[in-house]
Write an enzyme that holds these catalytic residues in place. Structure first.
Site, PDB file in Angstrom:
ATOM      1  N   CYS A 101      -0.105  15.754  -8.939  1.00 39.53           N
ATOM      2  CA  CYS A 101       0.670  15.350  -9.738  1.00 39.53           C
ATOM      3  C   CYS A 101       0.642  14.908 -10.884  1.00 39.53           C
ATOM      4  CB  CYS A 101       1.050  13.939  -8.905  1.00 39.53           C
ATOM      5  SG  CYS A 101       2.639  12.799  -9.836  1.00 39.53           S
ATOM      6  N   CYS A 112       0.342   6.314  -7.498  1.00 42.07           N
ATOM      7  CA  CYS A 112      -0.456   6.299  -6.547  1.00 42.07           C
ATOM      8  C   CYS A 112      -2.204   6.025  -7.472  1.00 42.07           C
ATOM      9  CB  CYS A 112      -0.410   8.089  -7.054  1.00 42.07           C
ATOM     10  SG  CYS A 112       0.897   8.149  -5.701  1.00 42.07           S
ATOM     11  N   CYS A 194       8.862  13.773  -8.864  1.00 40.93           N
ATOM     12  CA  CYS A 194       7.640  12.166  -8.088  1.00 40.93           C
ATOM     13  C   CYS A 194       7.390  12.904  -6.442  1.00 40.93           C
ATOM     14  CB  CYS A 194       8.173  11.220  -7.152  1.00 40.93           C
ATOM     15  SG  CYS A 194       6.688  10.090  -6.360  1.00 40.93           S
ATOM     16  N   GLN A 231      10.748   1.455   7.031  1.00 41.87           N
ATOM     17  CA  GLN A 231       9.529   2.064   6.297  1.00 41.87           C
ATOM     18  C   GLN A 231       9.559   3.785   5.805  1.00 41.87           C
ATOM     19  OE1 GLN A 231       6.451   1.634   7.168  1.00 41.87           O
ATOM     20  NE2 GLN A 231       6.214  -0.160   7.938  1.00 41.87           N
ATOM     21  N   GLU A 284      13.772 -12.741  12.180  1.00 37.89           N
ATOM     22  CA  GLU A 284      13.660 -12.238  10.560  1.00 37.89           C
ATOM     23  C   GLU A 284      14.584 -13.534   9.969  1.00 37.89           C
ATOM     24  OE1 GLU A 284      13.389 -10.358   7.511  1.00 37.89           O
ATOM     25  OE2 GLU A 284      12.500 -10.135   9.827  1.00 37.89           O
ATOM     26  N   ASP A 325       4.887  -8.614  13.280  1.00 38.11           N
ATOM     27  CA  ASP A 325       4.942  -8.130  11.419  1.00 38.11           C
ATOM     28  C   ASP A 325       5.015  -8.806   9.680  1.00 38.11           C
ATOM     29  OD1 ASP A 325       4.793  -5.668  10.109  1.00 38.11           O
ATOM     30  OD2 ASP A 325       6.954  -5.315  10.947  1.00 38.11           O
ATOM     31  N   CYS A 352       0.595  -4.803   7.223  1.00 40.92           N
ATOM     32  CA  CYS A 352       0.163  -4.095   5.884  1.00 40.92           C
ATOM     33  C   CYS A 352      -0.880  -4.304   4.539  1.00 40.92           C
ATOM     34  CB  CYS A 352       1.718  -3.946   4.967  1.00 40.92           C
ATOM     35  SG  CYS A 352       1.983  -5.867   3.719  1.00 40.92           S
TER      36      CYS A 352
END
Length: 397
Positions: A101, A112, A194, A231, A284, A325, A352
Site C-alpha cells: 500500500c 496498518c 485502502c 467481524q 449483551e 467474548d 482480541c
C-alpha cells in the site's frame, strides 16, 4: 479483536493538558539497533543519551535485528519511554518487504503497522506477542506446549493478507474525498484505495443487514445493525464458531452462558448442539445487538445489560459451559469470578487482546481453572492485531 467500541468520552469534557516533562525530543533522529517486538505493533529499541543513560523507544515500521534511523514522534527528557518511526533502514531484516500500500509507512495512514513485513513473519510476530503476554501476565511457563508451540493460523477470505475488510470507516480528507488518519493523530491524508478493504466494503449506515454463517454444514443468518459490530474479516465468524464448538464439545441437554453475546453468533450454533433439552442464556451490553439476538436466536434466553450486573442478578445454579467474548479490556475479575461461581466444566474465551486474555487466565487459575487449549487466528492481516480462542477447564475436570 472482538471490535466492540469503547464508549465515547462525555461531551464537553476536555482532556487535561499534558504536563511538561522537560525538553522535547520530537523530531530528533538516532541510529539504533532494533530489539524484540512489543505488544501493540511496536519494536523495542534503546537510544543512548549524553549523560550515559538510555531511553526505551517503541518504534513502528521496524523489525527485530535491523539497524535503522528513527525519528522521535513523542517524547521529552522526563518521559520513561519515547515513541518513534523507522524513517530509513541501514540494514534490513530478511522478512522486510516493500509495503503493497502506498499509504503505509512513517507519517502516513495509521491503520496498518505490519505492511512492511512478509505475511508469514507477521504471523510469527503475533505468536511471539501472545506467548510473551501469557508468560509475563498469565503465569504460564515458556516450556508449556501451549506457549512454545503456538502458531497464528491463516483464515480463508483474504487475498494474501489484503482485501479482507468488509466494513470500512473513512473520514473526510482536506479538500474533500476519502481519507484516513495518521497514527495517534487527527491529521488526515487522502486515501484513494485502502488495500485491506474489499471492493464492496460498506461504510456504517442506518438500518440493518443480514450476515450468513455456515459451520459444519449448518447455516444461520443474523440480522446486524449496519453501523454495529460484526467481524470484518469474511472468514472470521465461521473460524471462531468452529473453534468455540471444538473447544466446548456441547452436548444435548447442556446449559450454556454466552457472555458479551452480540447478535447471537455463538448462541445460534450452541443452541443447535444443546437442543430442546438444553438451555442457552445470552447476555449483551449493547441494547440494539441484544434486541436483534432475540430474533436471531429465538430459543435463547436473552438479557441486555452490563455483563457483571446481569450475572449478579441471574439465578444461581450451575452452567455446564460458558463462552466469553469480551471487549478489548477483557472480562476482568468481577466477571471471571461470577463465571467460576457457576461451576462450568469448560469456558471458551474469545480474545482480541493477548494482554487482557493473559490477565484473565491468571484470575481463572486462582480459582482452579487451567488453560487447556489455545488457538490464534490472523483475522487482521497487515496489522498487529490477533484473535485467540482459549479453553479453560476446572483442574481435574
Amino acid at each position: 479483536m472482538s471490535g466492540r467500541r469503547r464508549p465515547a468520552p462525555p461531551r464537553g469534557r476536555r482532556a487535561r493538558p499534558k504536563a511538561s516533562k522537560g525538553e522535547s525530543y520530537v523530531g530528533r533522529r538516532f541510529e539504533v539497533e532494533v530489539g524484540p517486538v512489543a505488544h501493540g505493533g511496536h519494536f523495542v529499541a534503546r537510544v543512548p543519551l549524553e549523560d550515559g543513560a538510555s531511553r526505551v523507544v517503541f518504534v513502528r515500521h521496524a523489525l527485530p535485528g535491523e539497524q535503522v534511523v528513527i525519528e522521535i514522534t513523542e517524547g521529552t527528557a522526563g518521559d520513561r519511554f519515547w515513541r518513534g518511526d523507522a524513517v530509513s533502514v541501514v540494514s534490513a531484516a530478511p522478512e522486510r518487504v516493500v509495503p503493497p500500500c502506498p499509504y503505509a509507512g512513517p507519517g502516513l495512514c495509521g491503520g496498518c503497522d505490519f505492511q512492511h513485513v512478509s505475511l508469514s513473519a507477521q504471523r510469527a510476530l503475533k505468536a511471539t506477542v501472545v506467548r510473551e503476554q501469557l508468560v509475563r501476565l498469565g503465569g504460564l511457563s515458556t516450556e508449556d506446549p501451549l506457549v512454545a508451540d503456538l502458531v497464528v493460523e491463516a483464515v480463508a477470505g483474504d487475498e494474501d493478507g489484503l482485501r479482507w475488510r468488509t466494513r470500512q470507516r473513512y473520514t473526510t480528507a482536506p479538500g474533500g474525498g476519502r481519507g484516513m488518519r495518521k497514527y495517534r493523530s487527527h491529521d488526515v491524508i487522502p486515501v484513494d484505495d485502502c488495500l485491506i478493504a474489499t471492493a464492496d466494503a460498506r461504510e456504517p449506515s442506518a438500518g440493518t443487514v443480514v450476515e450468513t454463517v455456515e459451520v459444519g454444514g449448518v447455516e444461520h443468518s443474523f440480522e446486524v445493525s449496519a453501523d454495529g459490530f460484526w467481524q470484518v474479516h469474511p472468514g472470521a465468524p465461521a473460524a471462531l464458531v468452529s473453534a468455540v464448538l471444538s473447544a466446548l464439545s456441547p452436548a444435548p441437554g447442556d446449559t450454556v452462558l454466552d457472555l458479551y453475546a452480540g447478535v447471537g453468533l455463538f448462541s445460534a450454533f450452541l443452541a443447535d448442539r444443546v437442543g430442546p433439552t438444553g438451555r442457552v442464556v445470552a447476555v449483551e451490553g449493547d441494547p440494539t445487538a441484544s434486541a436483534l439476538s432475540v430474533g436471531n436466536v429465538p430459543t435463547a434466553e436473552v438479557s441486555a445489560g452490563d455483563v457483571a450486573t446481569v450475572l449478579g442478578r441471574l439465578e444461581d445454579g450451575p452452567f455446564d459451559l460458558v463462552v466469553l467474548d469480551p471487549p478489548r479490556e477483557g472480562a476482568r475479575r468481577k466477571v471471571v469470578e461470577a463465571v467460576v461461581a457457576r461451576s462450568p466444566r469448560k469456558v471458551a474465551y474469545v480474545a482480541c487482546d493477548p494482554a487482557a486474555l493473559a490477565r484473565d487466565v491468571a484470575i481463572f487459575a486462582e480459582h482452579g481453572y487451567r488453560l487447556r487449549t489455545l488457538r490464534a487466528f490472523d483475522l487482521f492481516p497487515m496489522t498487529h492485531h490477533v484473535e485467540a480462542v482459549a479453553l479453560l477447564e476446572r483442574h481435574g475436570g
